[in-house]
Design a protein around this motif. Structure first.
Motif, PDB file in Angstrom:
ATOM      1  N   PRO A  71      39.918  42.499  45.209  1.00  0.00           N
ATOM      2  CA  PRO A  71      38.762  43.141  44.574  1.00  0.00           C
ATOM      3  C   PRO A  71      38.891  44.670  44.540  1.00  0.00           C
ATOM      4  CG  PRO A  71      38.026  41.387  46.026  1.00  0.00           C
ATOM      5  CD  PRO A  71      39.514  41.549  46.247  1.00  0.00           C
ATOM      6  N   THR A  74      41.291  45.633  41.805  1.00  0.00           N
ATOM      7  CA  THR A  74      40.669  45.368  40.506  1.00  0.00           C
ATOM      8  C   THR A  74      39.663  46.458  40.167  1.00  0.00           C
ATOM      9  OG1 THR A  74      41.018  42.999  40.822  1.00  0.00           O
ATOM     10  CG2 THR A  74      39.381  43.653  39.165  1.00  0.00           C
ATOM     11  N   ALA A  98      40.914  38.701  36.731  1.00  0.00           N
ATOM     12  CA  ALA A  98      39.562  38.347  37.186  1.00  0.00           C
ATOM     13  C   ALA A  98      38.855  37.515  36.123  1.00  0.00           C
ATOM     14  CB  ALA A  98      38.768  39.611  37.504  1.00  0.00           C
TER      15      ALA A  98
END
Length: 179
Positions: A71, A74, A98
């Motif tokens: 995460p 990203t 994602a």
């Protein structure tokens, strides 16, 4: 050096376009042609299963281990996109990865709740029907974001990503590209 390289193999491209077709058929037949709607839904579920096999044992750019990012990574990539500094990825970029996972989860949830509605235990159960419909509406939003992301990345990196998902080929990597 070759001007293009093979990235997306036939099974990945088959999955992508078959899932798109199954989802479109489900959307077009909802509330109208129930038997066709169910067949398209079961096809979508089977395709999700195929994608998980490819994600574990497929070719390099099909494997989840190649493209799923943390995460944090990203979000850092998303910041780079906003600042127009994002690098080009030969496979999926972190936001694209994602989105792949989000689409798999949503379509899987739709298929599950659709199947549940055909069982004695969940026939006519309101929360199952509402979840199915809510996920279907959420899927339309996710598809719109997916298409917008493909268009954005295509323009930013001067390559037609939709065509790459048809031919399997992308522009050969250049300095600074992430393989």
């Amino acid at each position: 050096m070759a001007s293009t390289v093979k990235v997306w193999d036939r099974p990945v491209r088959f999955f992508h376009w078959s899932l798109a077709g199954s989802v479109a058929l489900c959307w077009l037949t909802a509330d109208e042609l129930q038997s066709l709607h169910e067949v398209a839904g079961y096809a979508a579920a089977g395709l999700i299963g195929l994608r998980f096999v490819l994600g574990i044992a497929g070719t390099r750019y099909a494997r989840f281990s190649q493209f799923i990012r943390s995460p944090k990574r990203t979000l850092l990539y998303a910041g780079d996109v906003v600042r127009h500094r994002e690098p080009r990825y030969l496979g999926h970029n972190p936001l694209g990865a994602a989105m792949v996972m989000l689409l798999l989860v949503i379509v899987g949830g739709i298929a599950l709740t659709g199947w549940m509605q055909t069982t004695d235990a969940y026939w006519g159960v309101e929360w199952v029907e509402e979840t199915h419909e809510t996920l279907a509406e959420l899927l339309l939003v996710a598809i719109a974001l997916h298409v917008a992301g493909v268009i954005h990345a295509s323009l930013r990196h001067h390559e037609n990503l939709a065509l790459a998902m048809i031919t399997g080929r992308k522009r050969a990597p250049a300095a600074g590209d992430i393989l």
